[in-house]
Design a protein around this motif. Sequence first.
Motif, PDB file in Angstrom:
ATOM      1  N   PHE A   1       0.838  -1.198   0.000  1.00 14.50           N
ATOM      2  CA  PHE A   1       0.000   0.000   0.000  1.00 14.50           C
ATOM      3  C   PHE A   1       0.877   1.254   0.000  1.00 14.50           C
ATOM      4  N   VAL A   2       0.520   2.222  -0.854  1.00 12.35           N
ATOM      5  CA  VAL A   2       1.264   3.469  -0.973  1.00 12.35           C
ATOM      6  C   VAL A   2       0.292   4.635  -0.891  1.00 12.35           C
ATOM      7  N   ALA A   3       0.564   5.577   0.005  1.00 14.86           N
ATOM      8  CA  ALA A   3      -0.204   6.817   0.104  1.00 14.86           C
ATOM      9  C   ALA A   3       0.688   7.986  -0.281  1.00 14.86           C
ATOM     10  N   ALA A   4       0.107   8.993  -0.927  1.00 13.59           N
ATOM     11  CA  ALA A   4       0.874  10.173  -1.344  1.00 13.59           C
ATOM     12  C   ALA A   4       0.016  11.414  -1.173  1.00 13.59           C
ATOM     13  N   MET A   5       0.647  12.488  -0.730  1.00 11.11           N
ATOM     14  CA  MET A   5       0.004  13.801  -0.703  1.00 11.11           C
ATOM     15  C   MET A   5       0.613  14.651  -1.805  1.00 11.11           C
ATOM     16  N   SER A   6      -0.205  15.076  -2.760  1.00 11.57           N
ATOM     17  CA  SER A   6       0.280  15.887  -3.865  1.00 11.57           C
ATOM     18  C   SER A   6      -0.020  17.367  -3.618  1.00 11.57           C
ATOM     19  N   GLN A   7       0.743  18.207  -4.296  1.00 10.94           N
ATOM     20  CA  GLN A   7       0.614  19.650  -4.146  1.00 10.94           C
ATOM     21  C   GLN A   7      -0.565  20.171  -4.959  1.00 10.94           C
ATOM     22  N   GLY A   8      -1.433  20.929  -4.316  1.00 11.84           N
ATOM     23  CA  GLY A   8      -2.562  21.550  -5.011  1.00 11.84           C
ATOM     24  C   GLY A   8      -2.202  22.934  -5.509  1.00 11.84           C
ATOM     25  N   THR A   9      -3.164  23.840  -5.484  1.00  9.30           N
ATOM     26  CA  THR A   9      -2.945  25.204  -5.978  1.00  9.30           C
ATOM     27  C   THR A   9      -2.721  26.126  -4.779  1.00  9.30           C
TER      28      THR A   9
ATOM     29  N   ASN B   1      -6.395  19.576  -8.730  1.00 10.78           N
ATOM     30  CA  ASN B   1      -5.317  20.133  -9.539  1.00 10.78           C
ATOM     31  C   ASN B   1      -3.963  19.838  -8.898  1.00 10.78           C
ATOM     32  N   MET B   2      -3.055  19.251  -9.666  1.00 16.35           N
ATOM     33  CA  MET B   2      -1.700  18.977  -9.194  1.00 16.35           C
ATOM     34  C   MET B   2      -0.742  20.003  -9.793  1.00 16.35           C
ATOM     35  N   SER B   3      -0.144  20.791  -8.915  1.00 13.95           N
ATOM     36  CA  SER B   3       0.786  21.827  -9.358  1.00 13.95           C
ATOM     37  C   SER B   3       2.213  21.294  -9.420  1.00 13.95           C
ATOM     38  N   LEU B   4       3.094  22.106 -10.021  1.00 18.59           N
ATOM     39  CA  LEU B   4       4.498  21.735 -10.189  1.00 18.59           C
ATOM     40  C   LEU B   4       4.630  20.341 -10.775  1.00 18.59           C
ATOM     41  N   ALA B   5       3.814  20.081 -11.797  1.00 14.84           N
ATOM     42  CA  ALA B   5       3.786  18.790 -12.471  1.00 14.84           C
ATOM     43  C   ALA B   5       4.398  18.922 -13.857  1.00 14.84           C
ATOM     44  N   ASN B   6       5.311  18.024 -14.178  1.00 13.85           N
ATOM     45  CA  ASN B   6       5.949  17.973 -15.494  1.00 13.85           C
ATOM     46  C   ASN B   6       6.760  19.231 -15.797  1.00 13.85           C
ATOM     47  N   GLY B   7       7.244  19.873 -14.770  1.00 13.67           N
ATOM     48  CA  GLY B   7       8.057  21.058 -14.966  1.00 13.67           C
ATOM     49  C   GLY B   7       7.989  21.984 -13.768  1.00 13.67           C
ATOM     50  N   ALA B   8       8.700  23.109 -13.899  1.00 17.02           N
ATOM     51  CA  ALA B   8       8.748  24.099 -12.830  1.00 17.02           C
ATOM     52  C   ALA B   8       8.847  25.474 -13.468  1.00 17.02           C
ATOM     53  N   ALA B   9       7.726  25.923 -14.034  1.00 15.32           N
ATOM     54  CA  ALA B   9       7.708  27.146 -14.841  1.00 15.32           C
ATOM     55  C   ALA B   9       7.327  28.387 -14.045  1.00 15.32           C
ATOM     56  N   GLY B  10       7.307  28.293 -12.718  1.00 13.14           N
ATOM     57  CA  GLY B  10       7.167  29.482 -11.906  1.00 13.14           C
ATOM     58  C   GLY B  10       5.741  29.846 -11.536  1.00 13.14           C
ATOM     59  N   TYR B  11       5.644  30.869 -10.697  1.00 11.78           N
ATOM     60  CA  TYR B  11       4.340  31.390 -10.282  1.00 11.78           C
ATOM     61  C   TYR B  11       3.569  31.926 -11.484  1.00 11.78           C
TER      62      TYR B  11
END
Length: 511
Positions: free
Chosen positions: A273-281, A421-431
């Motif tokens: 079992f794997v749990a993850a907390m992803s970054q929102g907005t 919504n998952m932020s900072l996904a597939n890159g890091a293009a800034g605010y």
Amino acid sequence: MKCDLRKTRLRWSVVVLLCFCFPSVGECGFSVGVANVDISPPTLPAIQNGGFLERSQDEVLHRLSARCFVLKSKETTVAIVVVDSCMIPREICDRAKVLASKQTGIPIDRMLISSTHTHSAPSVMNLCLGSRSDPNYERFLPPKLAEGIARAYASLEPARIGFTVVDAPKHTHCRRWLKQPDKYGVDPFGETTVRAIMHPGHQNPAFSGPSGPADTGLSLLSFQSADGKRPLGLLANYSMHYFGNAVGFSADYYGKFSSLMEQKIAGKEKTPFVAAMSQGTSGDLQWMDYSQPQRKHYSLEQYAGELADLAFDAYQKIDYTTGAPKLAMAESRFTLDRRLPTPERLAWAGDLNTKRGTRRPNSKQEVYAEQATWIAAHPQEEIVLQTIGIGDLAITAIPNEVYGITGLKLKAQSPFKMTFNMSLANGAAGYIPPPEQHYLGGYTTWPARTAGLATTAEPQIVETLLGLLETLSGQKRKPLTTDFYNEEQRSAIEKAKADENNRVNRGAGVD
């Protein structure tokens, strides 16, 4: 006749057995695989980013992970990875995807790699404000992410899903507050443009209130074995920037929350079992409520524990699908412009860079001088946007630090029953502040690799994502019936817009 009936039943029994043994065969429907790979830095000390200035750490306080989920239907296979990292540039994500695709056959445009945004991880992004990428860790990370995807793919088994969202307004708040009109501040370029800043201090009379709303939804996507007897995985999503550690490398509250949910759900059972907390907005959100007195002796462990209790209560009430959900994914890659420095700004930056020489920046002015020359040499950024549909649930993936109001707009207009919504996904293009927030100034608007896209980037990104959601669902977006700002915020934005236009006009010789 009875003999034929027995043969027919036997054939169907064999088909059912094959479906459970081989999830890619016949009418098996939907499968899930999970894996957790340790990505703690093998070489210390290592460079850490997340602050204005570069620093190194020589201790791992809490192990870092890449938590991986692979979802498979008859039509497609999708990989989702949540990485304990501050931010991972698109080039590093793409490197990992190519390696993983070679090992699994999953197309690279069916992989989502996101950062949690812990500010206590090794750096893999060059010129993340004043920090460089750590070369050892940059070489180490992509193969480990590919390993995690491959291990999750190898563990695929028939599964069912369930999802829910619960409101958690006490654990995230707008951290960007409006300055009183007579308290405007000076930016690193010597201009009085700071009408809102992050972290104003608790009950500070120099500030009037938050500059925008908070997205307080705590979303949960749960995976179980097809018979419902074993938990397989949990993907959570919440819009809170980070909690933070003073020293050492750490997975931040994301790692603690994930461990707590694994204990609560799987207990001591020997299960993958794997749990993850992803970054929102959470570009303008954090756990502190600046309208209230400061909470003393409040720890990361307390925060993660409280949020895990809320999540577990909601988890226990999740309803699960009885059939295979429709799985689909869409991706769009395109180029956005950056806000280029003026000749005057470049001259200012050149003087500071020359005086600094080869040492790393040690002030905000030196950081933004270095950033100005980098932006001039890199006037555009390739953006990767993705949407995933899993039955009635949608996930958007955005390579930016996204304000709460943007997340709320996407959720409100999505044609799906539930969206996160998952932020900072597939890159890091800034605010990407909405255009109106640019008038308020502050460091999320100061041109840098971490905040340099054109002022129109946010509406372009929102429009593209909504179009992708419409494509996946086959339905039109919902109408947007509110702008989410309160009266004080709208008034402050209008005043800031007028002030900024007057300032620009005076600078151009117009009163």
